[in-house]
Scaffold this motif. Structure first.
Motif, PDB file in Angstrom:
ATOM      1  N   ILE A 160       0.815  -1.220   0.000  1.00 57.42           N
ATOM      2  CA  ILE A 160       0.000   0.000   0.000  1.00 57.42           C
ATOM      3  C   ILE A 160       0.847   1.268   0.000  1.00 57.42           C
ATOM      4  O   ILE A 160       0.370   2.351  -0.320  1.00 57.42           O
ATOM      5  N   ASP A 161       2.148   1.159   0.325  1.00 58.04           N
ATOM      6  CA  ASP A 161       3.041   2.316   0.399  1.00 58.04           C
ATOM      7  C   ASP A 161       3.588   2.762  -0.954  1.00 58.04           C
ATOM      8  O   ASP A 161       4.187   3.837  -1.051  1.00 58.04           O
ATOM      9  N   ALA A 162       3.414   1.982  -1.998  1.00 56.13           N
ATOM     10  CA  ALA A 162       4.070   2.248  -3.288  1.00 56.13           C
ATOM     11  C   ALA A 162       3.797   3.664  -3.812  1.00 56.13           C
ATOM     12  O   ALA A 162       4.722   4.357  -4.254  1.00 56.13           O
ATOM     13  N   GLU A 163       2.562   4.114  -3.767  1.00 57.42           N
ATOM     14  CA  GLU A 163       2.224   5.451  -4.277  1.00 57.42           C
ATOM     15  C   GLU A 163       2.917   6.544  -3.466  1.00 57.42           C
ATOM     16  O   GLU A 163       3.496   7.483  -4.029  1.00 57.42           O
ATOM     17  N   THR A 164       2.881   6.428  -2.150  1.00 59.60           N
ATOM     18  CA  THR A 164       3.521   7.423  -1.284  1.00 59.60           C
ATOM     19  C   THR A 164       5.031   7.453  -1.515  1.00 59.60           C
ATOM     20  O   THR A 164       5.639   8.524  -1.567  1.00 59.60           O
ATOM     21  N   LEU A 165       5.647   6.287  -1.677  1.00 61.17           N
ATOM     22  CA  LEU A 165       7.091   6.232  -1.917  1.00 61.17           C
ATOM     23  C   LEU A 165       7.440   6.895  -3.247  1.00 61.17           C
ATOM     24  O   LEU A 165       8.431   7.632  -3.341  1.00 61.17           O
ATOM     25  N   ALA A 166       6.635   6.650  -4.276  1.00 60.33           N
ATOM     26  CA  ALA A 166       6.882   7.268  -5.587  1.00 60.33           C
ATOM     27  C   ALA A 166       6.777   8.793  -5.484  1.00 60.33           C
ATOM     28  O   ALA A 166       7.607   9.516  -6.039  1.00 60.33           O
ATOM     29  N   GLU A 167       5.775   9.288  -4.752  1.00 60.21           N
ATOM     30  CA  GLU A 167       5.611  10.731  -4.593  1.00 60.21           C
ATOM     31  C   GLU A 167       6.775  11.339  -3.816  1.00 60.21           C
ATOM     32  O   GLU A 167       7.311  12.385  -4.190  1.00 60.21           O
ATOM     33  N   LEU A 168       7.188  10.674  -2.752  1.00 61.76           N
ATOM     34  CA  LEU A 168       8.301  11.168  -1.933  1.00 61.76           C
ATOM     35  C   LEU A 168       9.609  11.152  -2.718  1.00 61.76           C
ATOM     36  O   LEU A 168      10.388  12.105  -2.680  1.00 61.76           O
ATOM     37  N   HIS A 169       9.826  10.097  -3.476  1.00 60.91           N
ATOM     38  CA  HIS A 169      11.038   9.993  -4.296  1.00 60.91           C
ATOM     39  C   HIS A 169      11.066  11.113  -5.345  1.00 60.91           C
ATOM     40  O   HIS A 169      12.108  11.728  -5.577  1.00 60.91           O
ATOM     41  N   ALA A 170       9.936  11.381  -5.966  1.00 58.78           N
ATOM     42  CA  ALA A 170       9.865  12.426  -6.998  1.00 58.78           C
ATOM     43  C   ALA A 170      10.146  13.818  -6.410  1.00 58.78           C
ATOM     44  O   ALA A 170      10.672  14.681  -7.105  1.00 58.78           O
ATOM     45  N   ARG A 171       9.817  14.036  -5.133  1.00 54.39           N
ATOM     46  CA  ARG A 171      10.113  15.321  -4.487  1.00 54.39           C
ATOM     47  C   ARG A 171      11.602  15.486  -4.232  1.00 54.39           C
ATOM     48  O   ARG A 171      12.099  16.601  -4.147  1.00 54.39           O
ATOM     49  N   CYS A 226       7.816   6.148   9.731  1.00 51.41           N
ATOM     50  CA  CYS A 226       6.440   6.633   9.745  1.00 51.41           C
ATOM     51  C   CYS A 226       5.952   6.849  11.170  1.00 51.41           C
ATOM     52  O   CYS A 226       6.574   6.390  12.135  1.00 51.41           O
ATOM     53  N   ASP A 227       4.806   7.521  11.269  1.00 48.37           N
ATOM     54  CA  ASP A 227       4.208   7.733  12.583  1.00 48.37           C
ATOM     55  C   ASP A 227       3.177   6.640  12.847  1.00 48.37           C
ATOM     56  O   ASP A 227       3.023   5.712  12.038  1.00 48.37           O
ATOM     57  N   ALA A 228       2.490   6.737  13.959  1.00 52.51           N
ATOM     58  CA  ALA A 228       1.524   5.708  14.353  1.00 52.51           C
ATOM     59  C   ALA A 228       0.372   5.576  13.359  1.00 52.51           C
ATOM     60  O   ALA A 228      -0.251   4.520  13.264  1.00 52.51           O
ATOM     61  N   LYS A 229       0.099   6.640  12.589  1.00 51.17           N
ATOM     62  CA  LYS A 229      -0.962   6.587  11.575  1.00 51.17           C
ATOM     63  C   LYS A 229      -0.415   6.202  10.207  1.00 51.17           C
ATOM     64  O   LYS A 229      -1.097   6.321   9.196  1.00 51.17           O
ATOM     65  N   ARG A 230       0.844   5.788  10.182  1.00 52.52           N
ATOM     66  CA  ARG A 230       1.566   5.337   8.996  1.00 52.52           C
ATOM     67  C   ARG A 230       1.755   6.449   7.954  1.00 52.52           C
ATOM     68  O   ARG A 230       1.817   6.198   6.754  1.00 52.52           O
ATOM     69  N   ARG A 231       1.898   7.685   8.415  1.00 53.21           N
ATOM     70  CA  ARG A 231       2.277   8.773   7.527  1.00 53.21           C
ATOM     71  C   ARG A 231       3.793   8.691   7.383  1.00 53.21           C
ATOM     72  O   ARG A 231       4.522   8.762   8.376  1.00 53.21           O
ATOM     73  N   ILE A 232       4.253   8.531   6.148  1.00 49.74           N
ATOM     74  CA  ILE A 232       5.665   8.245   5.879  1.00 49.74           C
ATOM     75  C   ILE A 232       6.477   9.537   5.786  1.00 49.74           C
ATOM     76  O   ILE A 232       6.163  10.417   4.997  1.00 49.74           O
ATOM     77  N   ALA A 233       7.535   9.594   6.611  1.00 48.06           N
ATOM     78  CA  ALA A 233       8.432  10.748   6.639  1.00 48.06           C
ATOM     79  C   ALA A 233       9.665  10.520   5.769  1.00 48.06           C
ATOM     80  O   ALA A 233      10.324  11.472   5.363  1.00 48.06           O
ATOM     81  N   GLY A 234       9.983   9.259   5.491  1.00 52.68           N
ATOM     82  CA  GLY A 234      11.149   8.931   4.680  1.00 52.68           C
ATOM     83  C   GLY A 234      11.246   7.439   4.468  1.00 52.68           C
ATOM     84  O   GLY A 234      10.528   6.663   5.105  1.00 52.68           O
ATOM     85  N   PHE A 235      12.138   7.056   3.562  1.00 48.38           N
ATOM     86  CA  PHE A 235      12.341   5.634   3.301  1.00 48.38           C
ATOM     87  C   PHE A 235      13.748   5.401   2.765  1.00 48.38           C
ATOM     88  O   PHE A 235      14.413   6.317   2.290  1.00 48.38           O
ATOM     89  N   ALA A 236      14.181   4.148   2.862  1.00 41.06           N
ATOM     90  CA  ALA A 236      15.470   3.728   2.306  1.00 41.06           C
ATOM     91  C   ALA A 236      15.272   2.358   1.676  1.00 41.06           C
ATOM     92  O   ALA A 236      14.529   1.525   2.198  1.00 41.06           O
ATOM     93  N   MET A 237      15.931   2.129   0.532  1.00 45.90           N
ATOM     94  CA  MET A 237      15.803   0.853  -0.169  1.00 45.90           C
ATOM     95  C   MET A 237      17.176   0.261  -0.452  1.00 45.90           C
ATOM     96  O   MET A 237      18.084   0.959  -0.893  1.00 45.90           O
ATOM     97  N   TRP A 262      10.745  16.856   7.105  1.00 46.15           N
ATOM     98  CA  TRP A 262      11.372  15.995   8.111  1.00 46.15           C
ATOM     99  C   TRP A 262      12.897  16.005   8.020  1.00 46.15           C
ATOM    100  O   TRP A 262      13.575  15.341   8.796  1.00 46.15           O
ATOM    101  N   ARG A 263      13.448  16.736   7.061  1.00 47.13           N
ATOM    102  CA  ARG A 263      14.904  16.748   6.897  1.00 47.13           C
ATOM    103  C   ARG A 263      15.587  17.470   8.052  1.00 47.13           C
ATOM    104  O   ARG A 263      15.003  18.332   8.686  1.00 47.13           O
ATOM    105  N   LYS A 264      16.841  17.075   8.294  1.00 47.46           N
ATOM    106  CA  LYS A 264      17.684  17.661   9.358  1.00 47.46           C
ATOM    107  C   LYS A 264      17.110  17.391  10.743  1.00 47.46           C
ATOM    108  O   LYS A 264      17.336  18.169  11.684  1.00 47.46           O
ATOM    109  N   LYS A 265      16.369  16.278  10.872  1.00 46.56           N
ATOM    110  CA  LYS A 265      15.779  15.915  12.165  1.00 46.56           C
ATOM    111  C   LYS A 265      16.172  14.501  12.591  1.00 46.56           C
ATOM    112  O   LYS A 265      15.599  13.960  13.520  1.00 46.56           O
ATOM    113  N   GLY A 266      17.122  13.896  11.872  1.00 48.26           N
ATOM    114  CA  GLY A 266      17.599  12.569  12.258  1.00 48.26           C
ATOM    115  C   GLY A 266      16.884  11.398  11.611  1.00 48.26           C
ATOM    116  O   GLY A 266      17.168  10.243  11.927  1.00 48.26           O
ATOM    117  N   VAL A 267      15.962  11.672  10.692  1.00 48.10           N
ATOM    118  CA  VAL A 267      15.210  10.589  10.053  1.00 48.10           C
ATOM    119  C   VAL A 267      16.121   9.751   9.157  1.00 48.10           C
ATOM    120  O   VAL A 267      16.093   8.516   9.201  1.00 48.10           O
TER     121      VAL A 267
END
Length: 159
Positions: free
Chosen positions: A19-30, A56-67, A86-91
């Motif tokens: 279910i994360d695929a769309e969010t990851l694509a959007e985050l990667h494009a940013r 992510c947070d408890a509601k699964r809002r994704i702040a970052g990812f690594a592959m 979320w940058r410069k915050k240790g994520v």
């Protein structure tokens, strides 16, 4: 059993789900000039040799990812992206530490990555984590302004 790692500011890190695929694509494009489509992320999530970790947070809002890509006794960091707010915050650091911990359970003994030579934030993070430059790839990254950027190939021994 679900794998979980702690991250700063109330976030945690866990494996990506389909279910994360769309969010990851959007985050990667940013974060990158040439983002990858949702279909590619869906395929990577489904493949056992390309684990993806999401912060992510408890509601699964994704702040970052690594592959990663796992190949025999080596691993490659394919991409890492953190939402600008979320940058410069240790994520990014938390994501890297989680994948280091998970890599201990694999045959991988070395982790490689490529990073744009003009990305000081990433270079600082990788130096802090013990990566060293192995080589350069001139003109490797395409940029919106048409001027290609050099990629530095870096490596770190795992263990």
């Amino acid at each position: 059993m679900m794998k979980l790692w702690m991250a700063p500011l109330g976030l945690h890190i866990e494996p990506a789900e389909p279910i994360d695929a769309e969010t990851l694509a959007e985050l990667h494009a940013r974060g990158f000039y040439r983002g990858w489509p949702r279909e590619e992320f869906a395929a990577y999530i489904a493949a056992p040799d390309t684990p993806i970790y999401v912060a992510c947070d408890a509601k699964r809002r994704i702040a970052g990812f690594a592959m990663l890509r796992l190949v025999a006794d080596a691993a490659e960091l394919i991409t890492i992206a953190v939402d600008p707010k979320w940058r410069k915050k240790g994520v990014g650091l938390a994501l890297m530490r989680a994948l280091f911990e998970d890599l201990r359970m694999t045959p991988a003994r070395q982790l490689f990555l490529e990073v744009a030579a003009d990305n000081p934030a990433a270079l600082k993070l990788y130096a802090k984590l013990g990566f060293a430059k192995v080589s350069e790839r001139q003109g490797y990254y395409a940029r919106a302004d048409g001027l290609p950027a050099t990629a530095l190939v870096m490596a770190r021994v795992l263990g």
